[in-house]
Design a protein around this motif. Structure first.
Motif, PDB file in Angstrom:
ATOM      1  N   UNK A 161       0.843  -1.200   0.000  1.00 48.91           N
ATOM      2  CA  UNK A 161       0.000   0.000   0.000  1.00 48.91           C
ATOM      3  C   UNK A 161       0.877   1.248   0.000  1.00 48.91           C
ATOM      4  N   UNK A 162       0.222   2.380  -0.195  1.00 49.10           N
ATOM      5  CA  UNK A 162       0.934   3.655  -0.120  1.00 49.10           C
ATOM      6  C   UNK A 162       0.257   4.697  -0.979  1.00 49.10           C
ATOM      7  N   UNK A 163       0.676   5.959  -0.809  1.00 51.85           N
ATOM      8  CA  UNK A 163       0.092   7.039  -1.613  1.00 51.85           C
ATOM      9  C   UNK A 163       0.442   6.934  -3.094  1.00 51.85           C
ATOM     10  N   UNK A 164      -0.137   7.803  -3.899  1.00 57.97           N
ATOM     11  CA  UNK A 164       0.085   7.810  -5.354  1.00 57.97           C
ATOM     12  C   UNK A 164       1.539   8.112  -5.700  1.00 57.97           C
ATOM     13  N   UNK A 165       2.021   7.390  -6.689  1.00 59.72           N
ATOM     14  CA  UNK A 165       3.342   7.696  -7.229  1.00 59.72           C
ATOM     15  C   UNK A 165       4.506   7.233  -6.377  1.00 59.72           C
ATOM     16  N   UNK A 166       4.238   6.385  -5.407  1.00 55.40           N
ATOM     17  CA  UNK A 166       5.338   5.904  -4.560  1.00 55.40           C
ATOM     18  C   UNK A 166       6.025   4.684  -5.180  1.00 55.40           C
ATOM     19  N   UNK A 207       7.815  15.768  -3.703  1.00 53.49           N
ATOM     20  CA  UNK A 207       8.655  16.246  -4.823  1.00 53.49           C
ATOM     21  C   UNK A 207       9.121  15.069  -5.683  1.00 53.49           C
ATOM     22  N   UNK A 208       9.554  13.992  -5.012  1.00 54.27           N
ATOM     23  CA  UNK A 208      10.030  12.821  -5.773  1.00 54.27           C
ATOM     24  C   UNK A 208       8.877  12.215  -6.562  1.00 54.27           C
ATOM     25  N   UNK A 209       7.707  12.154  -5.958  1.00 53.42           N
ATOM     26  CA  UNK A 209       6.560  11.534  -6.636  1.00 53.42           C
ATOM     27  C   UNK A 209       6.129  12.367  -7.849  1.00 53.42           C
ATOM     28  N   UNK A 210       6.149  13.711  -7.662  1.00 54.34           N
ATOM     29  CA  UNK A 210       5.778  14.583  -8.788  1.00 54.34           C
ATOM     30  C   UNK A 210       6.807  14.468  -9.908  1.00 54.34           C
ATOM     31  N   UNK A 211       8.061  14.366  -9.532  1.00 55.66           N
ATOM     32  CA  UNK A 211       9.136  14.202 -10.528  1.00 55.66           C
ATOM     33  C   UNK A 211       8.915  12.927 -11.341  1.00 55.66           C
ATOM     34  N   UNK A 212       8.556  11.840 -10.647  1.00 54.30           N
ATOM     35  CA  UNK A 212       8.319  10.548 -11.326  1.00 54.30           C
ATOM     36  C   UNK A 212       7.134  10.631 -12.273  1.00 54.30           C
ATOM     37  N   UNK A 265       3.914  19.921 -16.119  1.00 49.51           N
ATOM     38  CA  UNK A 265       3.940  20.993 -15.134  1.00 49.51           C
ATOM     39  C   UNK A 265       4.096  20.322 -13.767  1.00 49.51           C
ATOM     40  N   UNK A 266       5.317  20.390 -13.215  1.00 49.48           N
ATOM     41  CA  UNK A 266       5.603  19.638 -11.980  1.00 49.48           C
ATOM     42  C   UNK A 266       4.786  20.134 -10.792  1.00 49.48           C
ATOM     43  N   UNK A 267       4.567  21.459 -10.712  1.00 48.58           N
ATOM     44  CA  UNK A 267       3.799  22.006  -9.576  1.00 48.58           C
ATOM     45  C   UNK A 267       2.350  21.505  -9.637  1.00 48.58           C
ATOM     46  N   UNK A 268       1.766  21.528 -10.826  1.00 47.55           N
ATOM     47  CA  UNK A 268       0.373  21.060 -10.981  1.00 47.55           C
ATOM     48  C   UNK A 268       0.290  19.550 -10.734  1.00 47.55           C
ATOM     49  N   UNK A 269       1.314  18.830 -11.186  1.00 41.30           N
ATOM     50  CA  UNK A 269       1.333  17.374 -10.982  1.00 41.30           C
ATOM     51  C   UNK A 269       1.382  17.059  -9.495  1.00 41.30           C
ATOM     52  N   UNK A 270       2.241  17.792  -8.769  1.00 39.71           N
ATOM     53  CA  UNK A 270       2.362  17.556  -7.311  1.00 39.71           C
ATOM     54  C   UNK A 270       1.049  17.888  -6.603  1.00 39.71           C
ATOM     55  N   UNK A 271       0.425  19.003  -6.986  1.00 37.31           N
ATOM     56  CA  UNK A 271      -0.836  19.395  -6.347  1.00 37.31           C
ATOM     57  C   UNK A 271      -1.921  18.337  -6.604  1.00 37.31           C
ATOM     58  N   UNK A 330      -1.465  15.118  -7.192  1.00 36.86           N
ATOM     59  CA  UNK A 330      -1.137  13.917  -6.389  1.00 36.86           C
ATOM     60  C   UNK A 330      -1.597  14.106  -4.948  1.00 36.86           C
ATOM     61  N   UNK A 331      -1.276  15.288  -4.399  1.00 32.93           N
ATOM     62  CA  UNK A 331      -1.592  15.533  -2.988  1.00 32.93           C
ATOM     63  C   UNK A 331      -3.104  15.634  -2.770  1.00 32.93           C
ATOM     64  N   UNK A 332      -3.787  16.193  -3.764  1.00 34.67           N
ATOM     65  CA  UNK A 332      -5.257  16.309  -3.659  1.00 34.67           C
ATOM     66  C   UNK A 332      -5.873  14.900  -3.599  1.00 34.67           C
ATOM     67  N   UNK A 333      -5.384  14.018  -4.457  1.00 33.24           N
ATOM     68  CA  UNK A 333      -5.930  12.645  -4.492  1.00 33.24           C
ATOM     69  C   UNK A 333      -5.593  11.927  -3.176  1.00 33.24           C
ATOM     70  N   UNK A 334      -4.365  12.122  -2.686  1.00 32.36           N
ATOM     71  CA  UNK A 334      -3.993  11.499  -1.402  1.00 32.36           C
ATOM     72  C   UNK A 334      -4.900  11.984  -0.268  1.00 32.36           C
ATOM     73  N   UNK A 335      -5.190  13.303  -0.264  1.00 29.01           N
ATOM     74  CA  UNK A 335      -6.042  13.850   0.805  1.00 29.01           C
ATOM     75  C   UNK A 335      -7.414  13.198   0.747  1.00 29.01           C
ATOM     76  N   UNK A 336      -7.969  13.092  -0.454  1.00 29.35           N
ATOM     77  CA  UNK A 336      -9.300  12.478  -0.606  1.00 29.35           C
ATOM     78  C   UNK A 336      -9.256  11.004  -0.189  1.00 29.35           C
ATOM     79  N   UNK A 337      -8.218  10.276  -0.627  1.00 29.49           N
ATOM     80  CA  UNK A 337      -8.139   8.838  -0.324  1.00 29.49           C
ATOM     81  C   UNK A 337      -7.884   8.592   1.163  1.00 29.49           C
TER      82      UNK A 337
END
Ligand SMILES: Nc1ncnc2c1ncn2[C@@H]1O[C@H](COP(=O)(O)OP(=O)(O)OP(=O)(O)O)[C@@H](O)[C@H]1O
Ligand SMILES: Nc1ccn([C@H]2C[C@H](O)[C@@H](COP(=O)(O)O)O2)c(=O)n1
Length: 241
Positions: free
Chosen positions: A24-29, A167-172, A185-191, A193-200
């Protein structure tokens, strides 16, 4: 004399003992990449549970179900047949017989999947399906998702919780998007990812959570090959114990 771990698989004599591994784990790990590779190396089956939630979401989007209406999603939850293949070399998924492997990776599905997977009727249906698939793999299986160690397979032989910095997950993920679209767009990608993690992580029913008995592996500074090696070692140690 006691049998060695290599001699204890009743299905395939000479192979390692069957083992059920929850990752298990958050997105992009790195859950999917790691799980697939580990399963292939050890001769285990592989189940991508995120793909199942994505497939039911895609089916709802293409069948006129309002994915933001929890009652409508609950009413439709039992309708599509969701079938996963568990060969780590060729994972695939269909919804009502239609190949969903490509469409489930679209932005539209990614944006809707957290809402659909938060609906209790969807979770109970997909959880039941996951348990029956895991029970049908006598050689053992690597099952990856968000709630495998906590809810789906609480008696898994080994539980692993992968993490990595945002940062690593957005980079990936950015690397994937760049390969696909030529830009990211790395900033949008990171946001996103984090939005989905918050919801999950904040849904009421079986949220994304590390099981108390899971081994946490921080992959931020590790290559994919190092993570795969680390997980293979944990599994082999568990089979020997
Ligand atoms: N340790 C790592 N170092 C560098 N890249 C990695 C590493 N692990 C995975 N990747 C890459 O990161 C991307 C995301 O990995 P993957 O899809 O396996 O993550 P995931 O946890 O399954 O994500 P999601 O939950 O969103 O499906 C892939 O392109 C993969 O090749
Ligand atoms: N066990 C699981 C697996 C996945 N989900 C949901 C939440 C995720 O955002 C979504 C897609 O998963 P991914 O393909 O990104 O791994 O599916 C869940 O709720 N429980």
């Amino acid at each position: 004399m006691a049998a060695s771990p290599q001699e204890t698989n009743p299905v395939r004599p000479g192979a390692r003992a069957p083992v059920v591994v929850a990752i298990d784990g958050p997105s992009g790990t790195g859950k999917s990449s790691t799980s697939k590779a580990v399963a292939a190396k050890l001769g285990l089956r592989y189940l991508d549970t995120g793909a199942q939630y994505r497939a039911i979401t895609w089916w709802m989007l293409t069948h006129g179900v309002d994915v933001n209406d929890a009652a409508a999603v609950a009413e439709a939850a039992g309708r599509p047949a969701i079938v996963s293949t568990t060969d780590p070399a060729a994972p695939g998924i269909t919804a009502d017989g239609e190949d969903a492997s490509g469409p489930i990776r679209t932005q539209e599905v990614t944006a809707a999947v957290s809402a659909v997977s938060a609906v209790p009727a969807v979770r109970s249906r997909i959880t039941e399906l996951q348990r029956s698939i895991a029970a049908s793999a006598p050689e053992g299986m690597v099952v990856e998702g968000r709630d495998i160690g906590t809810t789906v397979l609480p008696n898994a032989d080994l539980k692993i919780f992968l993490t990595a910095s945002p940062e690593a997950r957005a980079e990936r993920r950015g690397g994937e998007l760049k390969a696909k679209n030529g830009q990211a767009d790395l900033a949008a990608t990171q946001e996103a990812l984090l939005k989905r993690d918050r919801a999950d992580s904040s849904r009421a029913v079986s949220p994304l959570l590390k099981a108390d008995d899971a081994v946490e592996v921080d992959t931020t500074e590790l290559t994919l090959e190092q993570v795969i090696e680390c997980v293979v070692t944990l599994i082999v140690e568990k089979q020997r114990a």
